[in-house]
Scaffold this active site. Structure first.
Site, PDB file in Angstrom:
ATOM      1  N   ASP A  15       0.884  -1.008   0.083  1.00 26.43           N
ATOM      2  CA  ASP A  15      -0.051   0.146  -0.097  1.00 26.43           C
ATOM      3  C   ASP A  15       0.731   1.422  -0.069  1.00 26.43           C
ATOM      4  OD1 ASP A  15      -2.322   1.490   0.143  1.00 26.43           O
ATOM      5  OD2 ASP A  15      -2.665   1.318   2.234  1.00 26.43           O
ATOM      6  N   ASN A  63     -10.326  -2.840  -6.489  1.00 27.48           N
ATOM      7  CA  ASN A  63      -9.410  -1.991  -7.089  1.00 27.48           C
ATOM      8  C   ASN A  63      -9.784  -1.663  -8.524  1.00 27.48           C
ATOM      9  OD1 ASN A  63      -6.557  -2.942  -5.516  1.00 27.48           O
ATOM     10  ND2 ASN A  63      -7.902  -1.361  -4.904  1.00 27.48           N
TER      11      ASN A  63
END
Length: 234
Positions: A15, A63
């Site tokens: 991340d 995503n």
């Protein structure tokens, strides 16, 4: 590094790539590129440190809601890097597997995934599990569907279903996660490996993933070595 205290199964939520790009006044795709470059270095360092299983959360089912241009770039990045990684991983004796649904993935990415898995299927040093188009809830649902199908076909008896059986129906039959690392300062697991994380130790760092170097990795392992894992006994 103390081999006894090294996690058998390490999971990383990758991340902070986009934030890294913004911080350096670059477009988002450059963050992803630098993130993938860092990923390969961290895999090498983790294997050298004695980690046997490494699960990497690189793209979630959610995503796909991102900007279409960014998603397209990521798919191209996966395709290119998975194809190029095959020879390197095979040379290093690292087996690569994938967790996640194949739906919504373009054929070229699936082909690259299959090629990388096929080329490394006989490797024995460590296993790297790329979690791509992955969701923890989806994995549990898919496992339940597969179990139901086998019960219907009389290849599995209901009374034989237990936690060990259920684990074999997950995307990959891997040991439980011992240690979860998440970069970028977010303190949540974001639907990642919900079943496998039951007794995992967790470590959250503010470092953005492209900056998560070997020294950062070693610091995380030092924290892990200071933990006392009791598994509910004490």
């Amino acid at each position: 590094m103390n081999q006894i205290s090294v996690p058998n199964h390490l999971a990383i939520i990758v991340d902070g790539n986009r934030r890294w790009a913004r911080k350096h006044h670059m477009p988002a795709f450059m963050g992803h590129k630098h993130g993938f470059d860092r990923l390969e270095k961290i895999i090498d360092h983790a294997v050298k440190s004695g980690v046997s299983y490494i699960s990497l959360f690189v793209f979630s089912t959610e995503n796909f809601r991102r900007d279409a241009n960014e998603v397209d770039y990521l798919m191209e990045l996966f395709c290119k890097n998975f194809s190029e990684m095959a020879a390197k991983m095979k040379r290093k004796n690292i087996k690569v597997v994938f967790s996640g649904r194949r739906t919504n993935l373009i054929p070229s990415v699936i082909d690259a995934m299959n090629y990388l898995s096929s080329e490394t299927q006989d490797c024995t040093q460590s296993i790297v599990n790329f979690c791509l188009n992955y969701g923890g809830r989806a994995e549990i649902v898919d496992a339940c569907k597969a179990i139901s199908a086998d019960v219907d076909e009389n290849t599995l008896q209901i009374e034989d279903i237990n936690e060990t059986t259920f684990t074999r129906y997950l995307y990959q039959d891997l040991p439980p996660v011992d240690f979860l690392v998440r970069t970028s300062g977010e303190i949540r697991i974001s639907n990642f490996m919900l079943w496998q994380l039951a007794y995992a130790e967790m470590y959250f760092t503010d470092v953005l993933f492209p900056d998560f170097d070997e020294a950062c990795f070693d610091e995380a392992l030092r924290v892990y070595q200071c933990r006392s894992r009791r598994f509910g006994v004490d």
